[in-house]
Write a protein that holds these residues in place. Sequence first.
Motif, PDB file in Angstrom:
ATOM      1  N   GLY A 158       0.808  -1.212   0.000  1.00  0.00           N
ATOM      2  CA  GLY A 158       0.000   0.000   0.000  1.00  0.00           C
ATOM      3  C   GLY A 158       0.835   1.253   0.000  1.00  0.00           C
ATOM      4  N   THR A 178      -6.365   4.687  -2.748  1.00  0.00           N
ATOM      5  CA  THR A 178      -6.562   3.233  -2.683  1.00  0.00           C
ATOM      6  C   THR A 178      -6.677   2.575  -4.047  1.00  0.00           C
ATOM      7  N   ARG A 224      -5.577  -1.145  -4.604  1.00  0.00           N
ATOM      8  CA  ARG A 224      -6.400  -2.288  -4.188  1.00  0.00           C
ATOM      9  C   ARG A 224      -7.141  -2.871  -5.383  1.00  0.00           C
TER      10      ARG A 224
END
Length: 90
Positions: free
Chosen positions: A16, A57, A60
């Motif tokens: 991440g 994000t 993801r």
Amino acid sequence: MDVGRAARRVVIDPAGPVLVEGPVEVDLGDGRTAVSDRFMVAICACRRSRSFPWCDTSHRRRSRPGRDQADGRGTDVPADSGPGEGPGTR
């Protein structure tokens, strides 16, 4: 380290963003500076973010419900980006 400046904690997540205790100023390399006064800032490490240098994000992946579920494989699609602070460049 400069005298009088406190060290900042940086957390690197291999899957991440890079988390940095804020507030921060990020030099974008093209003369612009992105600024955030949040207490913790997620800096994009994958360069997929639509709000780069901030993480949205985009790194993801998730399966779309109802599609290709019969064979158990699913379909990879980018995760929805939620609300967040804008580019914050100056």
